[in-house]
Design an enzyme around this catalytic site. Structure first.
Site, short mmCIF file in Angstrom:
data_model
loop_
_atom_site.label_atom_id
_atom_site.label_comp_id
_atom_site.label_asym_id
_atom_site.label_seq_id
_atom_site.Cartn_x
_atom_site.Cartn_y
_atom_site.Cartn_z
N THR A 196 0.75 -1.16 -0.06
CA THR A 196 0.05 -0.05 -0.07
C THR A 196 0.97 1.24 0.00
O THR A 196 1.99 1.20 0.31
CB THR A 196 -0.81 -0.13 1.22
OG1 THR A 196 -0.10 0.25 2.37
CG2 THR A 196 -1.65 -1.15 1.25
N GLY A 218 9.87 1.44 -10.79
CA GLY A 218 9.03 0.58 -11.92
C GLY A 218 8.40 -0.56 -10.98
O GLY A 218 9.02 -1.33 -10.21
N GLU A 237 5.77 12.22 -10.82
CA GLU A 237 4.00 12.25 -10.78
C GLU A 237 3.76 13.76 -10.89
O GLU A 237 4.27 14.53 -10.74
CB GLU A 237 3.91 11.68 -9.44
CG GLU A 237 4.44 10.19 -8.94
CD GLU A 237 4.19 9.67 -7.63
OE1 GLU A 237 3.08 9.73 -7.34
OE2 GLU A 237 5.13 8.89 -7.36
N GLU A 278 13.34 -5.56 0.98
CA GLU A 278 14.57 -5.09 0.08
C GLU A 278 13.69 -3.94 -0.99
O GLU A 278 14.67 -3.31 -1.24
CB GLU A 278 14.72 -6.61 -0.55
CG GLU A 278 15.71 -6.37 -1.76
CD GLU A 278 17.15 -5.86 -1.16
OE1 GLU A 278 17.46 -4.66 -1.08
OE2 GLU A 278 17.71 -6.86 -0.65
N LYS A 303 14.58 6.23 2.61
CA LYS A 303 15.46 5.12 1.97
C LYS A 303 16.47 5.32 3.13
O LYS A 303 17.16 4.25 3.62
CB LYS A 303 15.67 5.25 0.79
CG LYS A 303 14.32 4.92 -0.14
CD LYS A 303 14.59 5.44 -1.54
CE LYS A 303 13.12 4.78 -2.29
NZ LYS A 303 13.35 5.55 -3.62
#
Lengths: 314, 314
Positions: free
Chosen positions: A77, A297, A190, A130, A205
């Site tokens: 999600t 991607g 976006e 990951e 990250k």
């Protein structure tokens, strides 16, 4: 393995579509408003066709996925900040049922890593994530393989949209606003690119890498973040005169997480182009290690999710 | 874990020296003429001091290591071609005793991969060999994580000595013989650099990658090999005019292993400099993946051996 997939965006759909090829079965799939459940294995093609045609993967309610039969919950999600809900509760629910969890959603492991690991410690299930850092790149598995205690720093280009913009600005000499509009036309950025260009996504990250490196303790609030919004194209020109360029670098070093535009030599490993990502580790006994590849991607990120599924139980 | 180490060259010595830091114990260590054995754990510093002072690690015979108490045999004797002996027999002996084996020696997995895997299939022990390809780089673990069935090709710069020579020739415009002599002075090239410059070493690594990709079937005899001996410096000059350079590339593609000098764009991921190595995988669902780092060195290669030890049992 039987997979329950929460989230039917690009990543969730690609996990569902590729699961069979990787030797797994999808027993539940939910989007934000509906779910499709079959303990004998979904007809994934049919569910994805329903999604394309009607906008809904099925006729069950999304929450019913948590009570379905599955071995591993794939949480895909959208990433949310702060309490990382509803992703966090999905993770805990699955762990309380002694199921495994594989995350593509960054929120729970960036904002509530310690809580997630505490829930995993009380569970027969494992948690892997990951896909949350560097898309297809096996950043977490490599760090685990090196042994976090043997790694002194981690850094990298962790956001492909920002990197595409900086690369195009440098090679074409075009202004930020112009390249951003181009990136939006190409689907690389976006409609609301805020988290990509203001550094938030790269910082999430970086925080996840910090949590793996230091066995927890970090949230987004610990990161010092500078983005590339309205970055001046002439700063790239000046850098180029000396054989350098600018990259948005996320770095974990000396117990701190920082994200910001940094000067990088043109021939440096960190100077990847376009939407590529790279993660670099400074190791104690093996020098510097670089891993680069596609950082985003649906199919690319799904391949990282499915690699995690194969690592479960190790 | 308890480690028995065969081979006390740069890699074997570094494995012995670092084992404790990685949570392991060395119960046996052999060089080519002697061994030191202690089922309660060797005094590694003392054994390495004896090696420095007298040339021998201890007073036992090397073969006694195979009968010692250990969980994992680290095979770090020199790579041999053809029957890959005595390394191959060491591997089989340990597997027949249901022990694990971690290889730094390329011979057994390049020349007799199928035999090694057959012996492993009959054993409670596992075989791992990360250190045989790309030194510190986790080339094998990354390939396993991607899933060999999802990788269509592997290629890379697999020999740091040859890469150092090509890099120096290109940047300094110096002739092959001159740069080779310089590399020998610096310790980057050995007194007899044949296997590094004639492509044999890179081909062995390519063959090992081919065996992992295709589940066996390859030996050195299957590789088409061209080296860089007496490579003309003017070929590098011509390449540079168009923004290219030359690298000695090992490649596994379409079921073939080939090694030879190849034209590579200056800004390509494969154009690593100096003694760096890089391994590149073409994947089915995640595009191209690159891993680069130090391809040689005792401590660097030992870190790959010890990472393998941690992966055993998975």
């Amino acid at each position: 393995m039987d997979l329950a997939i929460l989230g039917a965006g690009a990543v969730g759909r690609a996990v569902a579509a590729l699961a069979g090829e990787y030797g797994h079965r999808v027993t539940a799939l939910a989007d934000s408003s509906s779910a499709s459940i079959d303990r004998n294995g979904l007809d994934v093609d049919a569910a994805l066709a329903r999604k394309r045609n009607s906008g809904a993967v099925g006729e069950d309610v999304p929450e019913s996925v948590l009570e379905a039969e599955y071995d591993t919950l794939v949480e895909a999600t959208p990433t949310t900040l702060g309490d990382a809900e509803p992703g966090y509760s999905h993770v805990v629910d699955a762990l309380e049922r002694d199921r495994h969890v594989v995350l593509a959603n960054k929120g729970p492991v960036a904002e509530r890593y310690d809580d997630v690991m505490a829930a995993a410690a009380d569970s027969e299930g494992d948690v892997r994530f990951e896909a949350t850092v560097g898309g297809a790149i096996p950043a977490i598995a490599t760090l685990e393989g090196l042994g976090p205690e043997h790694v002194s720093a981690a850094r990298g280009v962790l956001n492909g949209t920002a990197n595409f913009i900086l690369t195009r600005m440098a090679t074409e000499g075009l202004a930020y606003e112009h390249v951003l509009a181009e990136a939006q036309d190409l689907g690389v950025a976006e409609a609301d690119p805020s988290f990509d260009v203001d550094g938030t996504d790269a910082a999430l990250k970086g925080v996840i890498l910090a949590n793996v490196l230091h066995d927890g303790g970090f949230t987004l609030a610990d990161a010092r973040i500078e983005g590339i919004e309205d970055f001046p194209v002439n700063a790239l020109d000046v850098a180029a005169e000396d054989g350098n360029t600018i990259r948005l670098i996320g770095e974990v070093a000396s117990g701190r997480v920082r994200v910001g535009p940094r000067l990088v030599p043109d021939n440096d490993a960190l100077a990847v182009s376009g939407t590529m990502n790279i993660v670099q580790y400074d190791t104690e006994h093996a020098g510097r290690m670089n891993i680069s590849g596609r950082g985003a991607g649906g199919e690319e990120t799904a391949s990282a999710v499915l690699a995690d599924v194969d690592r479960l139980g190790c």
